[in-house]
Every structure is written in C-alpha cells, then in structure tokens.
Motif scaffolding. Sequence first.
Motif: not given
Length: 174
Positions: A41-51, A58-61
């Motif tokens: 599961d996704i914890e949070r978004f940080d700009g272009e990164k998904v934690e 991971e950097a994601v598009d």
Amino acid sequence: TGLPQDRGLPNPDHKLLGAHPTVSAELFDRVGHGDITMKPDIERFDGEKVEFVDGTAEAVDLVVYATGYNITLPFLDPSVYSAEHNKMPLYLRIVPPDRPGLYFMGFIQTVGSGIPLTEYQAEWVGDLITGEVPMPSRDEMRKWIDNDQKAMAKRYLRSERHTMQVDYWRYIKT
C-alpha cells in the motif's frame, strides 16, 4: 508454479472467494519474469516519489487509482437518497423502504454477468408498477435487508468495495 506470495503478491486477509479474485492469465508469469514488481500500500506521495508502507520509495510517472466502485448519485438530492460509504440498504437491492416508488437497478455485483440479474430486477419492478405483485411492508423490507446484509457479511470481505456483492443463484431465488 508455487504460491502467489512467492512472487511478491500479498497474503490474502480473507477466505477464498471472500473478495474479488484477480483474474489474469499473465499476471503470475509477468511478476515471475520481473516485468511487474508488486508493491504494498501507498503511505504517501512526495513530489514524483511514492512512499510505500514498507518504507521503500519509487519515482513514478503515473498512479492508477482503481479501487472498485464508488457509488455517487449526483442526480438525487442527498435528502432523497444517499449512498454513504457505498452502502445502499435496499429491499431486493432495489427499493429503499422509506421511499417506495424509487427504484435502483443494476447496483449489484456478482461473479459472472450481472446483466441477467438486472433483467430480473427490471421485470420485478415492472410487476410492481403494473400491480401484478404487491410491495411488502416496510418492516418486511427492512427484515430482508438485514438478513441479506448479514449473509453477505459472512460470505464476503466487509469493505466499501464489496457493498454491492450478491451471490447469483441466491439472489435469483429471492
């Protein structure tokens, strides 16, 4: 071969067929060959990164948010009817007990095709409108809803994604 967990898929948190299965002839093979990487599961978004909840990032598009049904009824004032938390307590999954004359058809989900069930719903509503069958009392409708929800809670994972789930043959027999 092997268990899905051997390829990074999560351990199920429910009994077999208690939730929608992932049906794919290629998923297991693609994960095994490294074409697809399973993430928690996704914890949070940080700009272009998904934690993720496991501490990785991971950097994601692109993120595809596909969680199942989200019932909205923008054409009805919430004072008429609202499907809060995707719940629609309806007699035969069609009639709100306190709003006879208001009918919802097709708000069901089953393993297999839901179209024949919606056809059964339409025939029953037609019989109600023409007076061929009587509408039960509000108490009878509420009792049916309560029994139906209890039966589905035993069978399926309780989540907003599974609020419309029905067992095909059980539903046809009602």
